[in-house]
Design a protein around this motif. Structure first.
Motif, short mmCIF file in Angstrom:
data_model
loop_
_atom_site.label_atom_id
_atom_site.label_comp_id
_atom_site.label_asym_id
_atom_site.label_seq_id
_atom_site.Cartn_x
_atom_site.Cartn_y
_atom_site.Cartn_z
N ALA A 67 -17.24 30.23 -13.56
CA ALA A 67 -17.66 28.98 -14.21
C ALA A 67 -16.84 27.78 -13.75
O ALA A 67 -17.28 26.63 -13.88
CB ALA A 67 -17.57 29.12 -15.72
N ASP A 68 -15.65 28.00 -13.20
CA ASP A 68 -14.80 26.92 -12.70
C ASP A 68 -15.02 26.64 -11.22
O ASP A 68 -14.21 25.95 -10.59
CB ASP A 68 -13.33 27.25 -12.94
N ASN A 69 -16.08 27.22 -10.63
CA ASN A 69 -16.43 27.08 -9.22
C ASN A 69 -15.36 27.68 -8.30
O ASN A 69 -15.10 27.18 -7.20
CB ASN A 69 -16.71 25.62 -8.85
N ARG A 70 -14.74 28.74 -8.76
CA ARG A 70 -13.76 29.48 -7.95
C ARG A 70 -14.38 30.79 -7.49
O ARG A 70 -15.12 31.45 -8.24
CB ARG A 70 -12.49 29.79 -8.76
N ALA A 120 -14.16 42.60 5.74
CA ALA A 120 -12.80 43.15 5.84
C ALA A 120 -11.71 42.08 5.79
O ALA A 120 -10.64 42.31 5.23
CB ALA A 120 -12.66 43.96 7.13
N SER A 121 -11.97 40.90 6.32
CA SER A 121 -10.91 39.88 6.38
C SER A 121 -11.20 38.66 5.49
O SER A 121 -10.71 37.57 5.76
CB SER A 121 -10.76 39.41 7.83
N LEU A 122 -11.94 38.85 4.42
CA LEU A 122 -12.33 37.72 3.59
C LEU A 122 -11.55 37.61 2.29
O LEU A 122 -11.87 36.79 1.43
CB LEU A 122 -13.83 37.77 3.28
N GLY A 123 -10.49 38.40 2.13
CA GLY A 123 -9.69 38.38 0.91
C GLY A 123 -9.05 37.03 0.63
O GLY A 123 -8.78 36.69 -0.52
N TRP A 124 -8.82 36.23 1.66
CA TRP A 124 -8.21 34.92 1.49
C TRP A 124 -9.06 34.00 0.60
O TRP A 124 -8.54 33.07 0.00
CB TRP A 124 -8.01 34.23 2.84
N ALA A 125 -10.36 34.26 0.51
CA ALA A 125 -11.26 33.36 -0.20
C ALA A 125 -11.17 33.47 -1.72
O ALA A 125 -11.53 32.53 -2.43
CB ALA A 125 -12.69 33.61 0.24
N GLY A 165 -10.14 32.97 -5.25
CA GLY A 165 -9.38 31.91 -5.88
C GLY A 165 -9.63 30.54 -5.28
O GLY A 165 -9.26 29.52 -5.87
N GLN A 166 -10.27 30.49 -4.13
CA GLN A 166 -10.57 29.20 -3.48
C GLN A 166 -11.77 28.54 -4.16
O GLN A 166 -12.62 29.20 -4.76
CB GLN A 166 -10.91 29.41 -2.00
N THR A 167 -11.87 27.22 -4.02
CA THR A 167 -13.03 26.48 -4.53
C THR A 167 -14.24 26.82 -3.66
O THR A 167 -14.13 26.86 -2.44
CB THR A 167 -12.76 24.97 -4.48
N ALA A 168 -15.37 27.04 -4.31
CA ALA A 168 -16.60 27.39 -3.58
C ALA A 168 -17.31 26.11 -3.14
O ALA A 168 -18.38 25.77 -3.62
CB ALA A 168 -17.50 28.24 -4.46
#
Length: 105
Positions: free
Chosen positions: A95-98, A44-49, A51-54
């Motif tokens: 593929a860009d590790n996002r 539920a609260s993981l939307g911030w992730a 676009g972030q780098t993995a």
């Protein structure tokens, strides 16, 4: 009376098996991840992730915030089964590790 050839071969292999078995047993003695709570996943609260780098820090944060017992990174072109588990967080990575999605599945 001579021993059969088959038993002679197996007696030669026996000393070679012991070191191999010991090496494998060392691999499985490492403890798994520590799970706080019941291990049920909540996205539920993981939307911030998105676009972030993995990287490792982001995946650890996702693991902690989701409460999942298992975090499963999914790369581009990876085939996954659609089996449902209440303790698994799948993190989809391009593929860009996002990160493109983080879902409990």
């Amino acid at each position: 009376m001579a021993l059969p050839l088959l038993s002679h071969r197996s007696s030669i292999r026996a000393p070679l098996l012991v070191p191999g078995m010991l090496a494998l047993s060392a691999c499985v003695s490492t403890p798994g991840p520590q799970v706080a709570g019941d291990g049920r996943c909540s996205d539920a609260s993981l939307g911030w992730a998105v676009g972030q780098t993995a990287d490792e820090a982001t995946l650890r944060r996702l693991s902690g915030e989701s409460g999942a017992g298992l975090v499963n990174p999914i790369g581009p072109g990876t085939v996954v089964k659609h089996d449902a588990r209440t303790d698994r967080l799948r993190v989809y990575i391009d593929a860009d590790n996002r990160i493109t999605a983080a879902r409990c599945e």
